[in-house]
Design an enzyme around this catalytic site. Structure first.
Site: not given
Length: 273
Positions: A10-11, A42-43, A73-75, A158, A192-194
């Site tokens: 993931d980023s 990355y988005g 990572c979705n991006t 974050e 989104c993984t967040h």
């Protein structure tokens, strides 16, 4: 070929929510997590930049012994996965595999809806890519898909602001926006993984009967199914229950932030790419 851990890329930190669910589903395997925190997010980056960064990290995971890599990572899944699979893997090693997290969600999301109206919560980059629209259309062409870009949500998480009452405004705003697009939405995917860290706030602003899907759980079950269907790859995944964490940025910051995503303490090593 030598056995190796399953690589999870993931980023940043979000992929840890996916790894957490994968370990819950498949605890016997070894896992190597790489977060490219030094170059996150990355988005907002171009397709070419995301592709280049993702490829560099995939190659790093291959060099560290991974035969199978998951882009958690979705991006990266939206902007880099297909090019890596089609153009790069044949030249690097055609026996290795790189998988993403958009397709597994698209394959099953139609099974959760009664109305045929689903919502997608994602970053602006993922929404702009239309990756979910294209993938879902392949499996469920009659579904009506409504997307909502949530540009502030990753920052809230974050910066540890997602617990605060002030975050309610940003969550409610986007939930209201999404539901205005269709009053028939009965399933919402957190793409989104967040976003799993915002699940309680998301549910606060939803009417009864609307289900929220955790992408990590879907990916974990999809990976279990993949390994059953591909024994030639499953035998190359080592099973010692070892979990390693690497970051391209500060290990102290990664350990502090990462524990919130992973649900338990993480101990990271630094890696230059």
């Amino acid at each position: 070929m030598k056995q190796g851990p399953i690589g999870i890329f993931d980023s940043g930190y979000g992929g840890l929510t996916v790894l957490k669910e994968i370990i819950s589903e498949l605890p016997e395997y070894d896992y190597l997590y790489l977060g490219d925190n030094a170059r996150a997010p990355y988005g907002t980056r171009s397709y070419e930049t995301v592709y280049q960064y993702t490829l560099e990290c995939v190659k790093q995971l291959f060099d560290m012994g991974c035969q199978l890599v998951i882009l958690a990572c979705n991006t990266s899944s939206a902007k880099a996965l297909r090019t890596i699979q089609q153009n790069d893997l044949p030249g690097i090693d055609p026996s290795r595999r790189v998988l993403g997290i958009i397709r597994p969600s698209a394959e099953v999301i139609g099974d959760y809806t009664s109305t045929g109206h689903i919502g997608i919560l994602a970053t602006p980059g993922t929404v702009a890519s239309d990756s979910y629209l294209m993938e879902i259309r392949k499996f469920f062409p009659r579904l009506k898909v409504f997307q909502e870009a949530c540009p502030m949500w990753v920052s809230l998480v974050e910066n540890n602001e997602h617990y605060n009452p002030g975050a309610n405004y940003f969550v409610q705003k986007h939930m209201d926006n999404l539901l205005k697009k269709s009053s028939y939405i009965d399933v919402i995917l957190m793409a989104c993984t967040h976003y799993p860290l915002l699940i309680n706030k998301i549910k606060q602003f939803l009417p009864g009967g609307v289900r929220v899907l955790d992408q990590g759980r879907i990916v974990a079950k999809s990976l279990a199914d993949y390994l059953k269907r591909h024994p030639e790859m499953e035998t190359l995944c080592s099973k010692n229950r070892r979990y390693q964490f690497y970051t391209t940025n500060s290990t102290e910051t990664f350990e502090r932030q990462g524990s919130a995503f992973f649900g338990q303490p993480v101990h990271a090593r630094h890696l230059d790419i």
